[in-house]
Write a protein that holds these residues in place. Structure first.
Motif, PDB file in Angstrom:
ATOM      1  N   PHE A 182      -2.459   4.222   6.257  1.00 54.31           N
ATOM      2  CA  PHE A 182      -3.727   3.651   7.198  1.00 54.31           C
ATOM      3  C   PHE A 182      -3.989   2.272   6.675  1.00 54.31           C
ATOM      4  O   PHE A 182      -3.380   1.356   5.658  1.00 54.31           O
ATOM      5  CB  PHE A 182      -4.839   4.373   6.516  1.00 54.31           C
ATOM      6  N   TYR A 183      -4.496   1.547   7.833  1.00 54.25           N
ATOM      7  CA  TYR A 183      -5.096  -0.104   7.591  1.00 54.25           C
ATOM      8  C   TYR A 183      -6.565  -0.685   7.695  1.00 54.25           C
ATOM      9  O   TYR A 183      -6.538   0.663   8.445  1.00 54.25           O
ATOM     10  CB  TYR A 183      -4.074  -0.720   8.610  1.00 54.25           C
ATOM     11  N   ARG A 184      -6.781  -1.714   7.744  1.00 53.59           N
ATOM     12  CA  ARG A 184      -8.292  -1.902   8.011  1.00 53.59           C
ATOM     13  C   ARG A 184      -7.607  -3.505   8.628  1.00 53.59           C
ATOM     14  O   ARG A 184      -6.844  -3.819   8.720  1.00 53.59           O
ATOM     15  CB  ARG A 184      -8.875  -2.414   6.397  1.00 53.59           C
ATOM     16  N   LEU A 185      -8.786  -2.889  10.187  1.00 62.61           N
ATOM     17  CA  LEU A 185      -9.160  -4.032  10.843  1.00 62.61           C
ATOM     18  C   LEU A 185     -10.075  -4.293  11.646  1.00 62.61           C
ATOM     19  O   LEU A 185     -10.816  -3.460  11.829  1.00 62.61           O
ATOM     20  CB  LEU A 185      -7.594  -4.292  11.952  1.00 62.61           C
ATOM     21  N   ASN A 186     -10.546  -5.293  11.385  1.00 59.02           N
ATOM     22  CA  ASN A 186     -11.780  -5.722  11.862  1.00 59.02           C
ATOM     23  C   ASN A 186     -13.481  -5.020  11.909  1.00 59.02           C
ATOM     24  O   ASN A 186     -13.991  -4.226  12.429  1.00 59.02           O
ATOM     25  CB  ASN A 186     -12.329  -5.450  13.447  1.00 59.02           C
ATOM     26  N   GLY A 187     -13.210  -4.530  10.333  1.00 56.02           N
ATOM     27  CA  GLY A 187     -14.301  -3.434   9.207  1.00 56.02           C
ATOM     28  C   GLY A 187     -13.620  -1.835   9.821  1.00 56.02           C
ATOM     29  O   GLY A 187     -14.430  -1.570   9.739  1.00 56.02           O
TER      30      GLY A 187
ATOM     31  N   LEU B 249      -1.978  12.315 -14.207  1.00 53.99           N
ATOM     32  CA  LEU B 249      -0.996  12.864 -15.118  1.00 53.99           C
ATOM     33  C   LEU B 249      -0.352  11.592 -16.095  1.00 53.99           C
ATOM     34  O   LEU B 249       1.507  12.314 -16.420  1.00 53.99           O
ATOM     35  CB  LEU B 249       0.117  13.978 -14.212  1.00 53.99           C
ATOM     36  N   GLY B 250      -0.554  10.964 -15.632  1.00 52.41           N
ATOM     37  CA  GLY B 250       0.290   9.648 -16.675  1.00 52.41           C
ATOM     38  C   GLY B 250       1.289   8.763 -15.540  1.00 52.41           C
ATOM     39  O   GLY B 250       2.064   7.812 -16.402  1.00 52.41           O
ATOM     40  N   GLY B 251       1.746   9.475 -14.366  1.00 59.59           N
ATOM     41  CA  GLY B 251       2.764   8.301 -13.900  1.00 59.59           C
ATOM     42  C   GLY B 251       2.509   7.295 -13.129  1.00 59.59           C
ATOM     43  O   GLY B 251       1.138   6.423 -13.195  1.00 59.59           O
ATOM     44  N   GLU B 252       3.521   6.205 -13.451  1.00 62.99           N
ATOM     45  CA  GLU B 252       3.075   4.540 -13.137  1.00 62.99           C
ATOM     46  C   GLU B 252       3.569   5.213 -11.728  1.00 62.99           C
ATOM     47  O   GLU B 252       4.343   5.158 -10.795  1.00 62.99           O
ATOM     48  CB  GLU B 252       3.836   4.144 -13.556  1.00 62.99           C
ATOM     49  N   LEU B 253       2.053   4.103 -11.040  1.00 64.83           N
ATOM     50  CA  LEU B 253       2.874   4.016  -9.423  1.00 64.83           C
ATOM     51  C   LEU B 253       2.567   2.577  -9.485  1.00 64.83           C
ATOM     52  O   LEU B 253       1.693   1.292  -9.864  1.00 64.83           O
ATOM     53  CB  LEU B 253       2.026   4.390  -8.390  1.00 64.83           C
ATOM     54  N   LEU B 254       3.867   2.165  -8.645  1.00 63.57           N
ATOM     55  CA  LEU B 254       3.696  -0.375  -8.989  1.00 63.57           C
ATOM     56  C   LEU B 254       3.983  -0.322  -7.499  1.00 63.57           C
ATOM     57  O   LEU B 254       4.852   0.154  -6.368  1.00 63.57           O
ATOM     58  CB  LEU B 254       5.105  -0.024  -9.885  1.00 63.57           C
ATOM     59  N   LEU B 255       2.737  -1.101  -7.248  1.00 66.60           N
ATOM     60  CA  LEU B 255       3.487  -1.541  -5.828  1.00 66.60           C
ATOM     61  C   LEU B 255       3.550  -3.095  -6.257  1.00 66.60           C
ATOM     62  O   LEU B 255       3.786  -3.368  -6.606  1.00 66.60           O
ATOM     63  CB  LEU B 255       1.936  -1.098  -5.237  1.00 66.60           C
ATOM     64  N   ARG B 256       4.204  -2.869  -4.486  1.00 66.35           N
ATOM     65  CA  ARG B 256       5.019  -4.721  -4.137  1.00 66.35           C
ATOM     66  C   ARG B 256       6.256  -5.122  -4.823  1.00 66.35           C
ATOM     67  O   ARG B 256       6.066  -6.046  -5.660  1.00 66.35           O
ATOM     68  CB  ARG B 256       4.170  -5.587  -4.777  1.00 66.35           C
TER      69      ARG B 256
ATOM     70  N   THR C  67       0.775  -1.497   0.049  1.00 61.98           N
ATOM     71  CA  THR C  67       0.368  -0.267   0.191  1.00 61.98           C
ATOM     72  C   THR C  67       1.210   1.676   0.317  1.00 61.98           C
ATOM     73  O   THR C  67       2.016   0.955   0.125  1.00 61.98           O
ATOM     74  CB  THR C  67      -0.773   0.357   0.789  1.00 61.98           C
ATOM     75  N   ILE C  68       0.598   2.493  -0.078  1.00 62.30           N
ATOM     76  CA  ILE C  68       0.883   3.155  -0.583  1.00 62.30           C
ATOM     77  C   ILE C  68       1.224   4.529   0.874  1.00 62.30           C
ATOM     78  O   ILE C  68       0.296   3.987   1.706  1.00 62.30           O
ATOM     79  CB  ILE C  68       0.012   4.593  -1.515  1.00 62.30           C
TER      80      ILE C  68
END
Lengths: 462, 85
Positions: free
Chosen positions: A42-47, A217-224, A35-36
């Motif tokens: 931020f993260y998600r836990l138990n909803g 704007l055409g930027g590439e975001l690569l996660l992992r 994640t970014i």
């Protein structure tokens, strides 16, 4: 072949990416995590959604203000003030035994608090304000002066010195015990002269705006896509090697992974480098309450507390955590607009100092037990400075130095990076520049400014 | 482009940069720095926007000529005469 490769999709990397993509560069941001956001994620836990870094956006200035870092970054990113939906804090405080200094986004509150608690320090405080207003950013020599020496010359009341240092160190000091005077001035302005605010939806709102803009704007975001090596050719950086072995070429490389960590990507691992990494890491216990904090009498936004007259800012040496000092933050206690109303849940976050090495060496079961044990101890220490909320907790989680390491990739899970900053972002290699924490700016506004400044200076200058 | 068209083009750039400002009252004879509190980063932006949008190259020694709307339009008029609006 990219014009610029950016390592890390935190605030600084995203801001730099927007700037470069806006001016038609072919830009790619590589992020090892899933994640970014880096430290401010931020993260998600138990909803439920949990913020990692952000307690508050510092450097708040009201809509229409033309000066200061917030106004400047909005212009640079082509955002409107309303795009960040910032709501101001209610009121915060610095709490030491028997003395409480309240402050808000109006400087006069802190002024009057000092006048009433430390009447003979009023003139020295005004002298300090003068020095801070005069302070010129980006002069490395003045930047590195000892804050304690400067303050000891100005003030005759050591307790006030400790109380002023406490929040400013908590929110941005990578150095143990003392603080660079430049960093002190930057933090003082951003917290006491400007102020705290928060978007109702938390840090994700800012991140979503940044990512959406970058992609549009055409930027590439690569996660992992972790970077395992920066490729060098005759003293210049020419590309990166990813964890999976793929190679990517770029004319310029901006690295937000930190100074020591960037050196290691260039040179390979070596024990001698790790010594320069930061030492300060945190745990934070986050409690979800069945009511709003104000319903139990807690109306303050942020409380910086310390249980004695001396403030200790060091990595804990004997224990996994040091609970003598901490920060209590309630994201509920901001002046959200009537349209937004209250946050759905009451939330209390308490931060304490922690030792990365002790936390990092635990097996899974011990880690889980340590989280429970230290969550209890941190909370027990904090409720000396706020109403006891423990009966109202319906869910909780704790993030630790391991979490910070996972999100930032900083050695030692060092929240504010290495103690020695490189203000001009330069490295030993051409075409490779630092942005983010180790360039010297911290906080959300600071890290965005860092990305913009470095992108402008090295990748855009005509 | 005529001076009037150039003024509109510069105004459009400024509106993009200072999105919260009302530029309807802009006084062409007063420095941007004073009216809008633009700093050196913002001036660089005006230069880069002109390059991006109209391929106009402005050498660094000419940056002072972008002081106000009036001086900017005057400076750009010969440079942008052959560009169609």
């Amino acid at each position: 072949m990219y014009d610029t490769i950016i390592i890390g999709a935190g605030m600084s990397g995203l801001a730099a990416g927007i700037r470069l993509a806006y001016y038609d560069q072919k830009v790619c941001i590589l992020e090892r995590h899933t994640t970014i956001g880096g430290l401010n994620s931020f993260y998600r836990l138990n909803g439920r959604d949990y913020d990692v870094g952000l307690h508050a956006v510092t450097n708040f200035t009201p809509k229409g203000t033309k000066k200061g870092p917030l106004a400047r970054l909005l212009r640079q990113l082509r955002f409107k003030w309303d795009d960040f939906s910032l709501s101001e804090q209610v009121e915060s405080s610095i709490a030491f035994p028997g003395v409480n200094l309240k402050f808000s986004n109006e400087m006069d509150l802190l002024r009057s608090e000092i006048a009433s608690c430390f009447p003979d320090q009023v003139d020295p405080f005004e002298r300090l304000l003068g020095k801070i207003v005069e302070y010129d950013d980006l002069n490395q020599e003045i930047y590195e002066q000892s804050t304690r020496e400067v303050l000891d010359e100005i003030f005759t009341e050591p307790l006030l010195v400790e109380m002023l240092l406490c929040p400013l160190m908590w929110y941005g000091n990578a150095r143990e015990d003392d603080m660079d005077f430049g960093q002190f001035c930057i933090m003082f302005r951003s917290i006491f002269l400007e102020g705290f605010a928060r978007p109702f939806k938390g840090v994700r709102l800012i991140l979503k705006n940044l990512v959406r803009r970058f992609r549009s704007l055409g930027g590439e975001l690569l996660l992992r896509k972790g970077v395992s090596q920066i490729k060098l050719d005759e003293g210049r950086a020419v590309g990166v090697v990813l964890d999976n072995g793929d190679e990517i070429e770029g004319r310029n490389i901006l690295s937000s992974v930190g100074r020591v960590e960037t050196d290691r990507l260039c040179l390979g691992s070596g024990a001698s480098q790790v010594a320069k990494a930061g030492q300060l890491s945190f745990v934070e216990t986050i409690s979800i309450l069945d009511r709003q904090p104000r319903d139990l009498g807690h109306e303050q936004t942020i409380v910086f507390y310390n249980d004695s007259n001396k403030f200790h800012w060091r990595r804990p040496v004997d224990e996994m955590c040091d609970v003598r000092t901490g920060v209590i933050c309630s994201p509920n206690n901001f002046r959200y607009s009537p349209d937004d109303g209250d946050l759905a849940d009451g939330v209390i976050r308490i931060t304490a100092l922690a030792d990365y090495h002790r936390w990092g060496n635990l097996d899974e079961d011990d880690y889980r037990l340590a989280k429970i044990k230290w969550s209890d101890q941190v909370t027990a220490a904090a409720i000396k400075f706020m109403p006891d909320y423990r009966r109202f907790v319906i869910d909780s989680d704790m993030f630790t130095p391991n979490t910070i390491r996972r999100f930032t990739w900083h050695d030692n899970g060092a929240v504010y990076g290495a103690p020695e900053k490189i203000l001009d972002g330069s490295t030993d290699w051409q075409n490779l520049y630092l942005c983010g924490t180790d360039q010297g700016y911290v906080g959300i506004v600071g890290s965005i400014m860092s990305g913009l400044t470095i992108a402008n200076r090295y990748c855009l200058a005509p | 482009m005529t001076p009037g068209e150039i003024r509109t083009a510069v105004l459009d750039i400024l509106e993009g940069i200072a999105q919260d400002d009302d530029l309807g009252q802009l006084d062409d004879s007063v420095a941007f720095r004073e009216q809008l509190e633009l700093d050196s980063m913002d001036f660089l932006d005006i230069v880069m926007e002109l390059r991006k949008r109209y391929r106009v190259q402005i050498p660094e020694e000419d940056y002072p000529k972008l002081e106000s709307m009036g001086s900017t339009v005057e400076y750009l008029t010969p440079l942008m005469a052959d560009i169609s609006a």
